[in-house]
Motif scaffolding. Structure first.
Motif, PDB file in Angstrom:
ATOM      1  N   PHE A  53       0.829  -1.197   0.000  1.00 60.72           N
ATOM      2  CA  PHE A  53       0.000   0.000   0.000  1.00 60.72           C
ATOM      3  C   PHE A  53       0.862   1.246   0.000  1.00 60.72           C
ATOM      4  N   LEU A  54       1.926   1.250   0.807  1.00 64.73           N
ATOM      5  CA  LEU A  54       2.804   2.419   0.861  1.00 64.73           C
ATOM      6  C   LEU A  54       3.476   2.667  -0.482  1.00 64.73           C
ATOM      7  N   GLU A  55       3.875   1.585  -1.165  1.00 64.45           N
ATOM      8  CA  GLU A  55       4.474   1.729  -2.499  1.00 64.45           C
ATOM      9  C   GLU A  55       3.464   2.295  -3.489  1.00 64.45           C
ATOM     10  N   GLN A  56       2.250   1.798  -3.460  1.00 63.89           N
ATOM     11  CA  GLN A  56       1.200   2.278  -4.359  1.00 63.89           C
ATOM     12  C   GLN A  56       0.886   3.747  -4.069  1.00 63.89           C
ATOM     13  N   GLN A  57       0.867   4.119  -2.824  1.00 63.62           N
ATOM     14  CA  GLN A  57       0.586   5.502  -2.443  1.00 63.62           C
ATOM     15  C   GLN A  57       1.708   6.426  -2.928  1.00 63.62           C
ATOM     16  N   ALA A  58       2.966   6.006  -2.779  1.00 62.17           N
ATOM     17  CA  ALA A  58       4.097   6.808  -3.239  1.00 62.17           C
ATOM     18  C   ALA A  58       4.066   6.963  -4.764  1.00 62.17           C
ATOM     19  N   GLU A  59       3.716   5.899  -5.470  1.00 65.24           N
ATOM     20  CA  GLU A  59       3.623   5.945  -6.928  1.00 65.24           C
ATOM     21  C   GLU A  59       2.529   6.918  -7.374  1.00 65.24           C
ATOM     22  N   ALA A  60       1.388   6.895  -6.697  1.00 62.36           N
ATOM     23  CA  ALA A  60       0.293   7.804  -7.036  1.00 62.36           C
ATOM     24  C   ALA A  60       0.688   9.252  -6.781  1.00 62.36           C
ATOM     25  N   GLU A  61       1.438   9.498  -5.707  1.00 63.31           N
ATOM     26  CA  GLU A  61       1.907  10.855  -5.425  1.00 63.31           C
ATOM     27  C   GLU A  61       2.877  11.338  -6.492  1.00 63.31           C
ATOM     28  N   LYS A  62       3.767  10.444  -6.956  1.00 61.75           N
ATOM     29  CA  LYS A  62       4.703  10.808  -8.030  1.00 61.75           C
ATOM     30  C   LYS A  62       3.947  11.135  -9.314  1.00 61.75           C
ATOM     31  N   GLU A  63       2.916  10.335  -9.641  1.00 62.20           N
ATOM     32  CA  GLU A  63       2.112  10.595 -10.831  1.00 62.20           C
ATOM     33  C   GLU A  63       1.400  11.940 -10.721  1.00 62.20           C
ATOM     34  N   GLN A  64       0.901  12.239  -9.538  1.00 56.78           N
ATOM     35  CA  GLN A  64       0.206  13.508  -9.318  1.00 56.78           C
ATOM     36  C   GLN A  64       1.171  14.677  -9.491  1.00 56.78           C
ATOM     37  N   GLU A  65       2.376  14.562  -8.914  1.00 59.82           N
ATOM     38  CA  GLU A  65       3.375  15.622  -9.050  1.00 59.82           C
ATOM     39  C   GLU A  65       3.780  15.815 -10.504  1.00 59.82           C
TER      40      GLU A  65
END
Length: 127
Positions: A53-65
């Motif tokens: 979950f933490l990896e998926q959350q970090a990936e989504a934040e990178k995509e958003q940025e």
């Protein structure tokens, strides 16, 4: 769970009496049920998130940025979660099987716990 609930109700009825249970004692099992509920909520709040979950959350934040840098704040990143329609479309038969299983369990539970007791009571079996 059912056995524990019956034990609590039996104990309270024995301690308070049938009259008191009908008047106000019926509330006590509900109050007592809050205790394990609060314990489970406290335990879940203190539980760390999984690494996936933490990896998926970090990936989504990178995509958003990345989306904000490319197209400004108006660029919308598609949600990583599926919509309810997509979930139902992908898993429709499994959902119906689940509904059927719950309906069967409820019917069997009613037959076993309610109907059987009424049937036997009408045939002279003591409570």
């Amino acid at each position: 769970g059912f056995l524990a609930a019956k034990a609590v109700c039996f104990t309270l009825t024995s301690l308070l009496g049938a009259e008191a249970m009908r008047d106000w004692g019926w509330r006590l099992p509900f109050i007592l049920a809050a205790i394990p509920g609060l314990i489970s909520v406290a335990g879940r709040r203190g539980m760390p998130e999984s690494s996936a979950f933490l990896e998926q959350q970090a990936e989504a934040e990178k995509e958003q940025e990345a989306a904000e840098q490319e197209g400004g704040a108006e660029t919308e990143v598609p949600h990583s979660r599926s919509s309810m329609r997509q979930v139902v479309a992908d898993n429709g038969p499994n959902i119906w099987i689940g509904f059927g299983a719950v309906a069967c369990a409820a019917t069997m539970g009613y037959g076993g716990y309610v109907w059987t007791n009424v049937y036997l009571g009408k045939r002279g079996m003591s409570q």
